[in-house]
Design a protein around this motif. Structure first.
Motif, PDB file in Angstrom:
ATOM      1  N   ALA A   1      -1.821   9.162  -6.921  1.00 36.13           N
ATOM      2  CA  ALA A   1      -2.758   8.111  -6.512  1.00 36.13           C
ATOM      3  C   ALA A   1      -3.145   7.239  -7.708  1.00 36.13           C
ATOM      4  O   ALA A   1      -3.233   6.007  -7.584  1.00 36.13           O
ATOM      5  N   ILE A   2      -3.372   7.846  -8.858  1.00 38.66           N
ATOM      6  CA  ILE A   2      -3.745   7.094 -10.060  1.00 38.66           C
ATOM      7  C   ILE A   2      -2.654   6.083 -10.426  1.00 38.66           C
ATOM      8  O   ILE A   2      -2.944   4.938 -10.790  1.00 38.66           O
ATOM      9  N   LYS A   3      -1.398   6.495 -10.303  1.00 38.63           N
ATOM     10  CA  LYS A   3      -0.281   5.616 -10.668  1.00 38.63           C
ATOM     11  C   LYS A   3      -0.191   4.388  -9.777  1.00 38.63           C
ATOM     12  O   LYS A   3       0.441   3.393 -10.159  1.00 38.63           O
ATOM     13  N   ALA A   4      -0.810   4.425  -8.611  1.00 38.29           N
ATOM     14  CA  ALA A   4      -0.730   3.290  -7.685  1.00 38.29           C
ATOM     15  C   ALA A   4      -1.688   2.161  -8.057  1.00 38.29           C
ATOM     16  O   ALA A   4      -1.488   1.016  -7.636  1.00 38.29           O
ATOM     17  N   PHE A   5      -2.710   2.442  -8.863  1.00 43.65           N
ATOM     18  CA  PHE A   5      -3.747   1.431  -9.102  1.00 43.65           C
ATOM     19  C   PHE A   5      -3.291   0.244  -9.934  1.00 43.65           C
ATOM     20  O   PHE A   5      -3.707  -0.892  -9.659  1.00 43.65           O
ATOM     21  N   PRO A   6      -2.447   0.402 -10.949  1.00 46.02           N
ATOM     22  CA  PRO A   6      -1.975  -0.792 -11.652  1.00 46.02           C
ATOM     23  C   PRO A   6      -1.245  -1.782 -10.746  1.00 46.02           C
ATOM     24  O   PRO A   6      -1.296  -2.994 -10.991  1.00 46.02           O
ATOM     25  N   ALA A   7      -0.584  -1.286  -9.727  1.00 46.52           N
ATOM     26  CA  ALA A   7       0.078  -2.198  -8.787  1.00 46.52           C
ATOM     27  C   ALA A   7      -0.932  -2.862  -7.857  1.00 46.52           C
ATOM     28  O   ALA A   7      -0.746  -4.009  -7.438  1.00 46.52           O
TER      29      ALA A   7
ATOM     30  N   TYR B   1      -4.083  -3.587  -8.693  1.00 52.75           N
ATOM     31  CA  TYR B   1      -4.870  -4.535  -9.491  1.00 52.75           C
ATOM     32  C   TYR B   1      -4.104  -4.833 -10.779  1.00 52.75           C
ATOM     33  O   TYR B   1      -4.483  -4.402 -11.870  1.00 52.75           O
ATOM     34  N   PRO B   2      -3.002  -5.578 -10.685  1.00 51.25           N
ATOM     35  CA  PRO B   2      -2.081  -5.739 -11.819  1.00 51.25           C
ATOM     36  C   PRO B   2      -2.665  -6.489 -13.016  1.00 51.25           C
ATOM     37  O   PRO B   2      -2.171  -6.332 -14.135  1.00 51.25           O
TER      38      PRO B   2
ATOM     39  N   VAL C   1     -12.095   3.858 -11.557  1.00 53.69           N
ATOM     40  CA  VAL C   1     -12.869   2.629 -11.749  1.00 53.69           C
ATOM     41  C   VAL C   1     -12.004   1.643 -12.533  1.00 53.69           C
ATOM     42  O   VAL C   1     -11.621   1.902 -13.684  1.00 53.69           O
ATOM     43  N   THR C   2     -11.685   0.547 -11.888  1.00 57.00           N
ATOM     44  CA  THR C   2     -10.854  -0.508 -12.462  1.00 57.00           C
ATOM     45  C   THR C   2     -11.763  -1.582 -13.066  1.00 57.00           C
ATOM     46  O   THR C   2     -12.770  -1.957 -12.462  1.00 57.00           O
ATOM     47  N   ARG C   3     -11.407  -2.073 -14.253  1.00 59.64           N
ATOM     48  CA  ARG C   3     -12.234  -3.094 -14.904  1.00 59.64           C
ATOM     49  C   ARG C   3     -11.424  -4.333 -15.248  1.00 59.64           C
ATOM     50  O   ARG C   3     -10.356  -4.263 -15.842  1.00 59.64           O
TER      51      ARG C   3
END
Length: 224
Positions: free
Chosen positions: A45-51, A53-54, A104-106
């Protein structure tokens, strides 16, 4: 390591996935909550976040998985040490959640927040997301498929209702035969299995099939 007793295992987890936004001094924080039953599941799941919120500057995270001996990990993902992962994990523990991942994405807004500002912002974003997700008690279930002829359908449906499978808990279809699909708590499976086997031995059931892999659902508060 002792084998986990899934039959009697009950744990608190997020009721739903959640994503909330918070702006602090022009920096945009997105707190996301997901249920994760293992470190591998959390990692995927963590690996999906850069895609997702690129253009974000950081994807900081923490998770707590397992029940009897929970595994806890966190990452500041490029933020100053201790300013992101630790406060996120603190919120998971404060809300007594198990099998939970919070990311948490910043998006950096051009104004530095300082160590205390970062700790507060990441902790607040995590708490807002956890509150939005809610919490629910979960337990393990098995799928069950039953088939009988119309002559015995009343007996079957009466038994299901006695065990708590009233309308909404049993998916019953009427075709050439009567078929019922259920999700049965593992603890209840032990109770009803002998009665179901007796019904099959008497010829009341033409099919009695349990799913092999247990799965997680919201806790059944009672057996009816």
């Amino acid at each position: 390591m002792a084998e986990v007793d899934l039959e009697n295992l009950i744990f608190s987890a997020p009721r739903r996935d959640a994503d909330v936004e918070l702006t602090v001094k022009r920096s945009r924080f997105i707190g996301s909550v997901r249920m994760a039953l293992s470190a591998d599941e959390a990692g995927a799941a963590i690996k999906a976040f850069p895609a997702l919120y690129p253009k974000a500057n950081h994807h900081c995270w923490a998770y707590r998985v397992g029940i009897s001996s929970p595994l806890e990990h966190s990452s500041d993902a490029g933020e100053p040490a201790g300013t992101a992962g630790r406060p996120i994990l603190g919120m998971i523990k404060r809300h007594c959640l198990d099998n939970t991942l919070v990311v948490v994405t910043r998006y950096f807004g051009g104004i530095k927040l300082g160590v205390r500002g970062l700790i507060d912002a990441y902790g607040e974003a995590a708490e807002l997301a956890v509150n939005e997700a809610g919490a629910v008690e979960m337990q393990y279930y098995n799928a069950l498929s039953l088939t009988c002829g119309y002559d015995y359908s009343k007996t079957l449906l009466t038994s299901l209702k006695k065990w708590g499978f009233d309308e909404g808990r049993a998916d019953v279809s009427y075709g050439e035969d009567v078929e019922a699909s259920l999700e049965v708590p593992l603890a209840l499976r032990r109770e009803i299995s002998p009665q179901l086997e007796e019904m099959r031995a008497r010829g009341l059931l033409s099919k009695l099939e349990w799913g092999e892999e247990p799965f997680v659902r919201e806790r059944w508060p009672n057996k009816g």
